[in-house]
Design a protein around this motif. Sequence first.
Motif, mmCIF file in Angstrom:
data_model
loop_
_atom_site.group_PDB
_atom_site.id
_atom_site.type_symbol
_atom_site.label_atom_id
_atom_site.label_comp_id
_atom_site.label_asym_id
_atom_site.label_seq_id
_atom_site.Cartn_x
_atom_site.Cartn_y
_atom_site.Cartn_z
ATOM 1 N N LEU A 33 0.801 -1.219 0.000
ATOM 2 C CA LEU A 33 0.000 0.000 0.000
ATOM 3 C C LEU A 33 0.834 1.270 0.000
ATOM 4 O O LEU A 33 0.417 2.286 -0.538
ATOM 5 C CB LEU A 33 -0.927 0.019 1.223
ATOM 6 N N ILE A 34 2.014 1.215 0.606
ATOM 7 C CA ILE A 34 2.798 2.435 0.793
ATOM 8 C C ILE A 34 4.120 2.381 0.041
ATOM 9 O O ILE A 34 4.515 3.351 -0.590
ATOM 10 C CB ILE A 34 3.045 2.695 2.288
ATOM 11 N N ASN A 35 4.820 1.264 0.095
ATOM 12 C CA ASN A 35 6.143 1.140 -0.488
ATOM 13 C C ASN A 35 6.163 0.050 -1.554
ATOM 14 O O ASN A 35 5.262 -0.766 -1.639
ATOM 15 C CB ASN A 35 7.167 0.839 0.610
ATOM 16 N N GLU A 36 7.206 0.031 -2.375
ATOM 17 C CA GLU A 36 7.350 -0.967 -3.430
ATOM 18 C C GLU A 36 8.177 -2.140 -2.889
ATOM 19 O O GLU A 36 9.246 -1.939 -2.325
ATOM 20 C CB GLU A 36 8.067 -0.340 -4.618
ATOM 21 N N ASN A 37 7.663 -3.352 -3.059
ATOM 22 C CA ASN A 37 8.354 -4.555 -2.598
ATOM 23 C C ASN A 37 8.621 -5.476 -3.782
ATOM 24 O O ASN A 37 7.768 -5.643 -4.649
ATOM 25 C CB ASN A 37 7.501 -5.298 -1.560
ATOM 26 N N SER A 38 9.806 -6.078 -3.775
ATOM 27 C CA SER A 38 10.191 -7.007 -4.837
ATOM 28 C C SER A 38 10.799 -8.257 -4.221
ATOM 29 O O SER A 38 11.420 -8.194 -3.155
ATOM 30 C CB SER A 38 11.243 -6.376 -5.762
ATOM 31 N N TYR A 52 11.487 2.285 -0.236
ATOM 32 C CA TYR A 52 10.626 3.213 0.487
ATOM 33 C C TYR A 52 10.252 4.374 -0.423
ATOM 34 O O TYR A 52 11.106 5.077 -0.920
ATOM 35 C CB TYR A 52 11.332 3.720 1.754
ATOM 36 N N GLN A 53 8.949 4.534 -0.638
ATOM 37 C CA GLN A 53 8.450 5.610 -1.483
ATOM 38 C C GLN A 53 7.805 6.710 -0.657
ATOM 39 O O GLN A 53 8.044 7.873 -0.888
ATOM 40 C CB GLN A 53 7.455 5.071 -2.507
ATOM 41 N N ARG A 54 7.001 6.324 0.314
ATOM 42 C CA ARG A 54 6.346 7.335 1.156
ATOM 43 C C ARG A 54 6.826 7.263 2.595
ATOM 44 O O ARG A 54 6.752 8.248 3.302
ATOM 45 C CB ARG A 54 4.833 7.182 1.089
ATOM 46 N N PRO A 58 13.385 8.275 9.412
ATOM 47 C CA PRO A 58 14.238 7.236 10.005
ATOM 48 C C PRO A 58 13.589 6.517 11.187
ATOM 49 O O PRO A 58 13.744 5.304 11.333
ATOM 50 C CB PRO A 58 15.486 8.010 10.434
ATOM 51 N N ASP A 59 12.849 7.243 12.026
ATOM 52 C CA ASP A 59 12.193 6.600 13.169
ATOM 53 C C ASP A 59 11.132 5.603 12.720
ATOM 54 O O ASP A 59 10.966 4.547 13.336
ATOM 55 C CB ASP A 59 11.559 7.642 14.094
ATOM 56 N N ASP A 60 10.400 5.917 11.643
ATOM 57 C CA ASP A 60 9.386 4.995 11.126
ATOM 58 C C ASP A 60 10.029 3.727 10.578
ATOM 59 O O ASP A 60 9.528 2.623 10.792
ATOM 60 C CB ASP A 60 8.551 5.652 10.023
ATOM 61 N N ILE A 61 11.124 3.882 9.867
ATOM 62 C CA ILE A 61 11.820 2.724 9.296
ATOM 63 C C ILE A 61 12.434 1.881 10.410
ATOM 64 O O ILE A 61 12.308 0.655 10.399
ATOM 65 C CB ILE A 61 12.874 3.176 8.269
ATOM 66 N N ALA A 62 13.057 2.513 11.396
ATOM 67 C CA ALA A 62 13.632 1.774 12.529
ATOM 68 C C ALA A 62 12.551 0.997 13.274
ATOM 69 O O ALA A 62 12.748 -0.168 13.643
ATOM 70 C CB ALA A 62 14.353 2.736 13.469
#
Length: 89
Positions: A33-38, A52-54, A58-62
Amino acid sequence: MNTTESAAGWSRFLAEWGVDSALAHRELLTGGLINENSLLTEGDRRFVVRRYQRTREPDDIAYELLAVEFLRAAGFPTAGPARSRACTA
């Protein structure tokens, strides 16, 4: 590969994880829904690569990586985060 990414950039990115881009196959996974996954396959190794597109804070990714590590440790069938060769943490 996304059309905005250069082949050289993709090769350098994969090299950080010891993956040879000439031997790797990339298949876009649908349903995100938010990022591209392969799904990336190189020989018998398989990775899920997230672009990561949207989600960029850094805190969200961590937080996301810690949640995935927690779920994996609890036995939930999910891919664990892989750290690049440059990552010392």
